[in-house]
Design an enzyme around this catalytic site. Structure first.
Site, PDB file in Angstrom:
ATOM      1  N   GLU A 161       0.973  -1.226   0.058  1.00  0.00           N
ATOM      2  CA  GLU A 161      -0.051   0.104   0.030  1.00  0.00           C
ATOM      3  C   GLU A 161       0.962   1.299   0.049  1.00  0.00           C
ATOM      4  O   GLU A 161       0.426   2.277  -0.686  1.00  0.00           O
ATOM      5  CB  GLU A 161      -0.947  -0.099   1.192  1.00  0.00           C
ATOM      6  CG  GLU A 161      -1.992  -1.032   0.955  1.00  0.00           C
ATOM      7  CD  GLU A 161      -2.930  -1.353   2.218  1.00  0.00           C
ATOM      8  OE1 GLU A 161      -4.115  -1.219   2.260  1.00  0.00           O
ATOM      9  OE2 GLU A 161      -2.231  -1.608   3.243  1.00  0.00           O
ATOM     10  N   GLU A 175      -3.765  -9.636   3.790  1.00  0.00           N
ATOM     11  CA  GLU A 175      -4.445  -9.569   4.870  1.00  0.00           C
ATOM     12  C   GLU A 175      -5.519 -10.706   5.262  1.00  0.00           C
ATOM     13  O   GLU A 175      -5.994 -10.877   6.222  1.00  0.00           O
ATOM     14  CB  GLU A 175      -5.051  -8.241   4.923  1.00  0.00           C
ATOM     15  CG  GLU A 175      -4.056  -7.191   5.062  1.00  0.00           C
ATOM     16  CD  GLU A 175      -3.457  -6.407   3.686  1.00  0.00           C
ATOM     17  OE1 GLU A 175      -2.582  -5.573   3.895  1.00  0.00           O
ATOM     18  OE2 GLU A 175      -3.530  -7.521   2.895  1.00  0.00           O
TER      19      GLU A 175
END
Length: 703
Positions: free
Chosen positions: A107, A127
């Site tokens: 990210e 995740e």
């Protein structure tokens, strides 16, 4: 004063934000604050023409600090605010990627204007493996860079991809053979020179071609079919938002879903397992600086299903391996099976043919156990018979070189007795692989009374190298997993005698998320295998003086009903489809009458799950009391990695904690009162009762 893990340096007219937070540069709160301070310092120096984000050590940012998620005040807002400022920067920002860029690390990279990667770099948003979704705009930036379909695939599977695939997908912009910092600096200077408007991923739109008609609907239907994993639905909803809403609105959708899944029981359980697997690697009392024994060549004795699978584990990991069998026919069958397994993987496109050939070239078949003389570890995988294993241990003690490790692949037998037979007990331990050994994740490492610390440490490290999750067990019947499985099967059989059907029992257990209940499981594994284990345990004097103990499996064995392999066991089979077996019902009726057990029709799903699971939890507490397992969380690792206990339940110890130990104790006491307790089956472990009374957690207990 604490030194910040982030510093701003300068390389000529280029600023370099350097992250140094070993071992994996995780995004701790201190790292996030350092990034914010470093960016502010860069913004305050207008003479700097560009910015590079670089990590020292072996990897780029490999994810967030997962421990921070346990803080009830945790918020992704500070990091997300930093990423927004970084992306909005008017001067070029380049990410220098190497090692892995995972989760918050990817990210971070996607918020930069350009991403240059070293050839061996891998990226991903894993995740979902923690029951979470990317919480720092990964669900919004990835679809804009790589398209909706690829973004869904990467986030729903959590898989990592190599640099070349990431380049093709548009996730990174360049692969360079130069050192990552040098390549990033060169690119930053070029971009600054060109003076073009920085390319911001948040300003892109999701390409319509990457969103085939029906994709979102199909993905959402699949996600909702697995409600125990809410992160799947969240990921689909967020990708839909990325494809249909402006970036700022998609950001709000992601934030709402992230908060929801972070609080979910599923994520709590999966985060527990994340830490549990890492804790299992640590062995109390073992010096950190213990020198490992070198392992260059491996020997495997026995080319059957288990031995062949074990050999595959090692040749897959790059180890030269000697596979020994007693007869040419058995050796050839084993080699043919190994070859067939690889051929099947090649035909599915999951393995290149030349890689298959390289692996097979590392395997040397032999009929001479003297070929083990050059091996650094030898694992015997012969039939589960104590006399045979002691005979083999004695022989291996003679033919293996001094210092070589001798491992016995046993699921129940006394490792100390086997070690004594070898004449060199310090070199011996148990390695309980699970079938198929080349597929199953768990390795139960059994520490004998005289196992040398360096031998144990070496095998634990070796387990990691062959891709196994390892947990240490002391010596007892069945170790951690099978000892608990025995009480699980005991209660399943008692319920059958009392009137429950295999379907009833299996459906109740499967409602918890297990892939199959105990009856289907033993039918698949082989009732003959299960019965022989009980019979051998009885010969060793391990069974209670209870005439009804495991009588069902023994009677089915006598009748030749071995499960799937004979077409009948607890169920009868048409192909692999299990159907009710009237003969088993009649057998249970007859056994109940023979032993004076009253049949009843009021057995509920709740009673079934409580009797099977809570008995197992109670046995787990006894295992901890005896020091067989070091930690309650180790037991959860064994059951989720080796026995199919659902990860969204966190393992049996964690499940008991979540339901409340006081409740578990009360139910065990209830069954002692209502079912009777002449053999101590329902006697509550003192440890379990104490933890319940003190409000402590079994999964966090450490001996």
């Amino acid at each position: 004063m604490t030194t910040s893990p982030v510093t701003l340096k300068t390389e000529g007219a280029v600023g370099v934000l350097v992250i140094h937070n070993p071992p994996v540069n995780a995004l701790s709160p201190e790292t996030v604050q350092g990034l914010m301070d470093g960016l502010a310092a860069f913004e305050a120096q207008p003479t700097l023409q560009a910015l590079v984000v670089h990590c020292e050590g072996r990897t780029f940012v490999a994810g967030g600090d997962i421990a921070a998620f346990e803080d009830p005040t945790f918020s992704a807002a500070p990091y997300n605010s930093f990423l927004a400022r970084l992306e909005a920067c008017s001067r070029p920002v380049v990410a220098a990627l190497h090692g892995t860029a995972l989760g918050g690390g990817l990210e971070l990279a996607m918020a930069c204007h350009w991403r240059v990667a070293a050839p061996g770099t891998r990226v991903g948003l894993p995740e979902v493996k923690l029951g979470l979704i990317p919480g720092s705009l990964g669900t919004q930036r990835l679809p804009r860079l790589a398209g909706a379909q690829r973004a869904l695939d990467l986030m729903l599977t959590g898989r990592m991809i190599a640099a070349q695939e990431a380049l093709t997908a548009g996730i990174i912009d360049e692969i360079s053979e130069q050192p990552p910092l040098d390549a990033a600096l060169a690119r930053a200077r070029l971009l600054a020179q060109q003076g073009t408007t920085p390319r911001r991923s948040g300003a892109l739109t999701v390409q319509a071609a990457s969103l085939p008609e029906g994709l979102i609907d199909q993905a959402m239907a699949a996600a909702k079919a697995r409600p125990q994993y809410p992160a799947h639905e969240a990921i689909v909803a967020c990708v839909q938002a990325a494809a249909t809403l402006p970036f700022d609105q998609g950001e709000q959708v992601e934030a709402q879903w992230f908060a929801k899944v972070l609080r979910s029981g599923t994520s709590k359980a999966m985060r527990h397992l994340f830490f549990a697997e890492r804790a299992a690697e640590k062995i109390p009392g073992l010096p950190r600086d213990v020198t490992l024994r070198p392992i260059r060549k491996v020997g495997v004795l026995g080319a059957g299903t288990m031995g062949g699978g074990i050999a595959m584990c090692f040749i897959n990991a790059g180890y030269e391996t000697v596979l020994v069998e007693a007869s040419a026919e058995a050796l050839q069958r084993g080699m043919d099976t190994i070859r067939k397994n690889y051929d099947a993987t090649v035909s599915k496109g999951k393995l290149a043919a030349d890689e298959r050939d390289r692996r097979l070239a590392r395997l040397t078949p032999s009929l001479q156990d003297t070929d083990f003389a050059s091996c650094d570890i030898v694992i015997e995988a012969v039939f589960e018979n104590m006399a045979l294993k002691q005979q083999i241990a004695q022989r291996l003690g003679q033919v293996c070189r001094p210092g070589a490790i001798i491992a016995t692949n046993t699921s129940t037998l006394d490792v100390d007795a086997i070690a004594t037979a070898s004449g060199r007990a310090a070199d011996v331990l148990g390695t309980h692989f699970f079938s198929p050994a080349n597929v199953m994740r768990l390795l139960e490492v059994v520490r004998g009374a005289r196992t040398a610390p360096d031998a144990l440490a070496t095998v634990m490290q070796l387990a990691k190298r062959i891709g196994k999750v390892a947990a240490v067990s002391g010596v007892c019947y069945g170790f951690i997993g099978n000892r608990m499985a025995e009480v699980y099967m005991r209660e399943a059989e008692f319920l059958l005698l009392e009137g429950a059907t295999p379907v009833q029992i299996d459906q109740a257990i499967e409602s918890l998320g297990l892939a199959m209940g105990p009856c289907r499981m033993l039918d698949m594994a082989g009732i003959d295998v299960g019965a022989k284990t009980v019979i051998e345990y009885e010969k060793a004097g391990g069974l209670p003086p209870d005439a009804t103990y495991r009588v069902v499996v023994r009677k089915l064995f006598e009748q030749g009903q071995f499960g799937q392999k004979t077409g009948a066991g607890y169920y009868r089979y048409e192909g692999r489809t299990p159907l009710a077996n009237p003969q088993t019902q009649a057998t249970c009726d007859a056994l109940a009458a023979q032993h004076g057990i009253a049949r009843r029709s009021d057995i509920s799903a709740t009673e079934i799950t409580e009797r099977l699971i809570y008995s197992m939890v109670n046995e787990g507490a006894r295992i901890l009391e005896e020091g067989i397992a070091y930690r309650g969380s180790d037991i959860d690792v064994v059951w989720t990695a080796g026995y199919g206990f659902p990860d969204h339940q966190g393992g049996p110890m964690f499940l008991a904690d979540e339901r409340g130990l006081a409740h578990v104790v009360q139910r065990l006491d209830h069954y002692a009162a209502t079912r009777g307790n002449p053999f101590g089956y329902w006697t509550v472990s003192p440890l379990l009762r104490r933890l319940a009374s003190e409000g402590l957690r079994l999964s966090q207990y450490a001996s």
